[in-house]
Design a protein around this motif. Structure first.
Motif, PDB file in Angstrom:
ATOM      1  N   VAL A  88       0.860  -1.179   0.000  1.00  0.00           N
ATOM      2  CA  VAL A  88       0.000   0.000   0.000  1.00  0.00           C
ATOM      3  C   VAL A  88       0.899   1.232   0.000  1.00  0.00           C
ATOM      4  O   VAL A  88       1.867   1.312   0.757  1.00  0.00           O
ATOM      5  CB  VAL A  88      -0.919   0.005   1.242  1.00  0.00           C
ATOM      6  N   SER A  89       0.587   2.170  -0.865  1.00  0.00           N
ATOM      7  CA  SER A  89       1.446   3.353  -1.024  1.00  0.00           C
ATOM      8  C   SER A  89       1.376   4.312   0.155  1.00  0.00           C
ATOM      9  O   SER A  89       2.224   5.187   0.294  1.00  0.00           O
ATOM     10  CB  SER A  89       1.078   4.098  -2.308  1.00  0.00           C
ATOM     11  N   ALA A  90       0.399   4.186   1.032  1.00  0.00           N
ATOM     12  CA  ALA A  90       0.264   5.098   2.173  1.00  0.00           C
ATOM     13  C   ALA A  90       1.361   4.838   3.206  1.00  0.00           C
ATOM     14  O   ALA A  90       1.963   3.759   3.246  1.00  0.00           O
ATOM     15  CB  ALA A  90      -1.110   4.924   2.818  1.00  0.00           C
ATOM     16  N   THR A  91       1.632   5.835   4.024  1.00  0.00           N
ATOM     17  CA  THR A  91       2.616   5.726   5.100  1.00  0.00           C
ATOM     18  C   THR A  91       1.897   5.664   6.442  1.00  0.00           C
ATOM     19  O   THR A  91       0.740   6.053   6.563  1.00  0.00           O
ATOM     20  CB  THR A  91       3.578   6.919   5.095  1.00  0.00           C
ATOM     21  N   VAL A  92       2.610   5.169   7.445  1.00  0.00           N
ATOM     22  CA  VAL A  92       2.039   5.044   8.778  1.00  0.00           C
ATOM     23  C   VAL A  92       2.816   5.934   9.748  1.00  0.00           C
ATOM     24  O   VAL A  92       4.039   6.020   9.693  1.00  0.00           O
ATOM     25  CB  VAL A  92       2.067   3.567   9.261  1.00  0.00           C
ATOM     26  N   ARG A  93       2.086   6.611  10.634  1.00  0.00           N
ATOM     27  CA  ARG A  93       2.691   7.478  11.649  1.00  0.00           C
ATOM     28  C   ARG A  93       1.935   7.312  12.966  1.00  0.00           C
ATOM     29  O   ARG A  93       0.808   6.824  12.991  1.00  0.00           O
ATOM     30  CB  ARG A  93       2.646   8.937  11.187  1.00  0.00           C
ATOM     31  N   ARG A  94       2.573   7.722  14.030  1.00  0.00           N
ATOM     32  CA  ARG A  94       1.941   7.609  15.338  1.00  0.00           C
ATOM     33  C   ARG A  94       0.693   8.479  15.436  1.00  0.00           C
ATOM     34  O   ARG A  94      -0.293   8.093  16.056  1.00  0.00           O
ATOM     35  CB  ARG A  94       2.922   8.008  16.448  1.00  0.00           C
ATOM     36  N   SER A  95       0.753   9.661  14.843  1.00  0.00           N
ATOM     37  CA  SER A  95      -0.392  10.569  14.889  1.00  0.00           C
ATOM     38  C   SER A  95      -0.364  11.472  13.665  1.00  0.00           C
ATOM     39  O   SER A  95       0.613  11.494  12.910  1.00  0.00           O
ATOM     40  CB  SER A  95      -0.373  11.409  16.169  1.00  0.00           C
ATOM     41  N   ASP A  96      -1.410  12.253  13.493  1.00  0.00           N
ATOM     42  CA  ASP A  96      -1.477  13.144  12.349  1.00  0.00           C
ATOM     43  C   ASP A  96      -0.566  14.354  12.508  1.00  0.00           C
ATOM     44  O   ASP A  96      -0.415  15.149  11.578  1.00  0.00           O
ATOM     45  CB  ASP A  96      -2.921  13.591  12.132  1.00  0.00           C
ATOM     46  N   ARG A  97       0.057  14.509  13.675  1.00  0.00           N
ATOM     47  CA  ARG A  97       0.944  15.643  13.903  1.00  0.00           C
ATOM     48  C   ARG A  97       2.405  15.322  13.578  1.00  0.00           C
ATOM     49  O   ARG A  97       3.258  16.200  13.596  1.00  0.00           O
ATOM     50  CB  ARG A  97       0.834  16.127  15.351  1.00  0.00           C
ATOM     51  N   VAL A  98       2.687  14.074  13.320  1.00  0.00           N
ATOM     52  CA  VAL A  98       4.037  13.675  12.923  1.00  0.00           C
ATOM     53  C   VAL A  98       4.241  14.019  11.451  1.00  0.00           C
ATOM     54  O   VAL A  98       3.338  13.841  10.634  1.00  0.00           O
ATOM     55  CB  VAL A  98       4.259  12.171  13.161  1.00  0.00           C
ATOM     56  N   ASP A  99       5.426  14.504  11.121  1.00  0.00           N
ATOM     57  CA  ASP A  99       5.730  14.890   9.743  1.00  0.00           C
ATOM     58  C   ASP A  99       5.520  13.714   8.789  1.00  0.00           C
ATOM     59  O   ASP A  99       5.847  12.563   9.109  1.00  0.00           O
ATOM     60  CB  ASP A  99       7.168  15.392   9.649  1.00  0.00           C
ATOM     61  N   ALA A 100       4.987  13.996   7.618  1.00  0.00           N
ATOM     62  CA  ALA A 100       4.678  12.949   6.639  1.00  0.00           C
ATOM     63  C   ALA A 100       5.903  12.174   6.194  1.00  0.00           C
ATOM     64  O   ALA A 100       5.810  11.017   5.777  1.00  0.00           O
ATOM     65  CB  ALA A 100       3.976  13.561   5.430  1.00  0.00           C
ATOM     66  N   ALA A 101       7.076  12.800   6.251  1.00  0.00           N
ATOM     67  CA  ALA A 101       8.306  12.129   5.818  1.00  0.00           C
ATOM     68  C   ALA A 101       8.836  11.165   6.875  1.00  0.00           C
ATOM     69  O   ALA A 101       9.725  10.358   6.587  1.00  0.00           O
ATOM     70  CB  ALA A 101       9.380  13.169   5.490  1.00  0.00           C
ATOM     71  N   GLU A 102       8.304  11.250   8.081  1.00  0.00           N
ATOM     72  CA  GLU A 102       8.766  10.389   9.167  1.00  0.00           C
ATOM     73  C   GLU A 102       7.976   9.085   9.157  1.00  0.00           C
ATOM     74  O   GLU A 102       6.912   8.968   9.760  1.00  0.00           O
ATOM     75  CB  GLU A 102       8.591  11.106  10.517  1.00  0.00           C
ATOM     76  N   THR A 103       8.500   8.078   8.449  1.00  0.00           N
ATOM     77  CA  THR A 103       7.798   6.802   8.313  1.00  0.00           C
ATOM     78  C   THR A 103       8.337   5.716   9.231  1.00  0.00           C
ATOM     79  O   THR A 103       7.787   4.610   9.268  1.00  0.00           O
ATOM     80  CB  THR A 103       7.894   6.308   6.862  1.00  0.00           C
ATOM     81  N   SER A 104       9.442   5.994   9.934  1.00  0.00           N
ATOM     82  CA  SER A 104      10.077   5.008  10.839  1.00  0.00           C
ATOM     83  C   SER A 104      10.544   3.759  10.105  1.00  0.00           C
ATOM     84  O   SER A 104      10.769   2.717  10.727  1.00  0.00           O
ATOM     85  CB  SER A 104       9.112   4.617  11.973  1.00  0.00           C
TER      86      SER A 104
END
Length: 377
Positions: free
Chosen positions: A86-102
């Motif tokens: 899936v092309s989407a990324t996952v983050r802890r919350s919506d306030r984390v920068d989009a580039a931060e995918t861990s």
């Protein structure tokens, strides 16, 4: 040896260290290999994976949507499941920068994936026919750690931000050595991924279990079954081979440690030889008295040679015990079975005795050459 115990202990210490190092270097890889065999046997050596490769033009290939049903038609295949990228990324919350995918990936998965991989749920539950249609996710072991989710608590479930939407965490998986990519992924239901995350339905990897005696046969026809027109664009792998290769790479320094053990053994042999030479110099009057009372050169030579062999053999026995202890402690810390090759244990004492014999040859010959009158002077 009884009158000078400290010297005897220090002389045998070098032999003991060398033998201990050799025992550990031989036994630890044997324990690791047995643990690997047990691990593969538990996980199953009959797991095959298929993934898209490259086209002739160098672009990323794509598996057909019908790949999983086609693989299921192969006779010896007992279980099959797939995951889609899936092309989407996952983050802890919506306030984390989009580039931060861990470093985590989002995969679409079906409920039969866990059974195919013989995985287990650490906390919560896996996707089922109901939850795979809703915004729920299951985290791999590494993904859970990076997202800061250690357990799933009913009534207080955590959520993660995927593709501009909140998804509820319903489960955390245990480690999967044969599928490490699943450990670093977030699993969304196949239907939910298509409806909510614009997933196209093409599998990015296929996992299948086959009858144990048919692994190679299925491996040979798998690519052509998945993509009859372009089988060269399908990569087929046996994960247990990759796991074995990784463990082999982890033990690539064994030869170096074995060499270091040999150096320690050599130093110990030099120490024994030095002790015996000093003993000859200190016991000249004893040697002269024995010769004057009728002892032959052979008897004097045997006396010092036997002392050297005994000193080294005691060091070898202590070294074997130390090596066994070190191996047992290390194997226990890694949750491996402790394996001690008999040839290594017996060979350790034998090598120590041989080193002692070689180290004692010159001092013994020197003692035997002393004339009674010269020794008593």
């Amino acid at each position: 040896m009884r009158t000078r115990p400290l010297r005897a202990v220090l002389s045998a210490l070098g032999i003991a260290i060398g033998i201990a190092a050799m025992i550990a270097v031989v036994s630890i890889p044997a324990s690791s290999a047995q643990a690997l065999r047990d691990e593969i046997a538990a996980l199953g050596p009959n797991l095959l994976t298929a993934a898209p490769g490259r086209t002739f033009g160098g672009d990323n290939a794509e598996l057909p949507e019908t790949a999983v049903p086609m693989v299921r038609r192969i006779g010896p295949v007992t279980d099959v499941s797939g995951v889609g990228v899936v092309s989407a990324t996952v983050r802890r919350s919506d306030r984390v920068d989009a580039a931060e995918t861990s470093g985590l990936a989002v995969y679409a998965a079906t409920p039969d994936l866990l059974r195919t991989l013989r995985g287990s749920v650490h906390s919560g539950r896996f996707l089922d026919a109901v939850t795979e249609r809703y915004p729920t996710v299951v985290l791999g072991a590494v993904a859970a750690t990076r997202l800061g989710v250690d357990r799933v608590t009913p009534g207080a479930s955590r959520q993660v931000w995927i593709g501009g939407q909140w998804f509820t965490v319903i489960g955390i998986l245990d480690k999967m050595p044969l599928a490490p990519e699943i450990e670093r992924s977030v699993l969304v239901g196949w239907t939910a991924a298509m409806e909510r995350l614009d997933f196209g339905g093409h599998p990015g990897a296929i996992y299948l279990r086959v009858e144990s005696d048919q692994v190679e046969a299925v491996r040979g026809v798998l690519a052509r079954t998945i993509s009859p027109e372009r089988p060269n664009e399908v990569q087929v792998a046996l994960p247990s081979e990759a796991l074995a290769a990784q463990r082999l790479a982890d033990s690539s320094y064994n030869a170096l440690f074995l060499a270091l053990g040999g150096v320690a053994l050599l130093v110990g042999g030099v120490g024994v030889a030095n002790t015996m030479v000093i003993a000859v110099l200190e016991r000249r009057r004893e040697i002269g008295l024995r010769r004057a009372l009728g002892a032959t050169r052979r008897q004097v030579r045997g006396q010092f040679l036997a002392e050297s062999v005994l000193l080294s053999s005691l060091g070898g026995i202590v070294g074997v015990l130390i090596g066994v202890g070190v191996t047992a402690v290390y194997a226990l810390s890694k949750h491996w079975p402790a394996v001690f090759p008999p040839i290594a244990l017996l060979g350790g004492v034998g090598v120590a005795a041989l080193v002692g014999a070689l180290a004692g040859v010159y001092p013994a010959m020197r003692a035997a050459r002393l004339a009674p009158t010269e020794a008593l002077a």
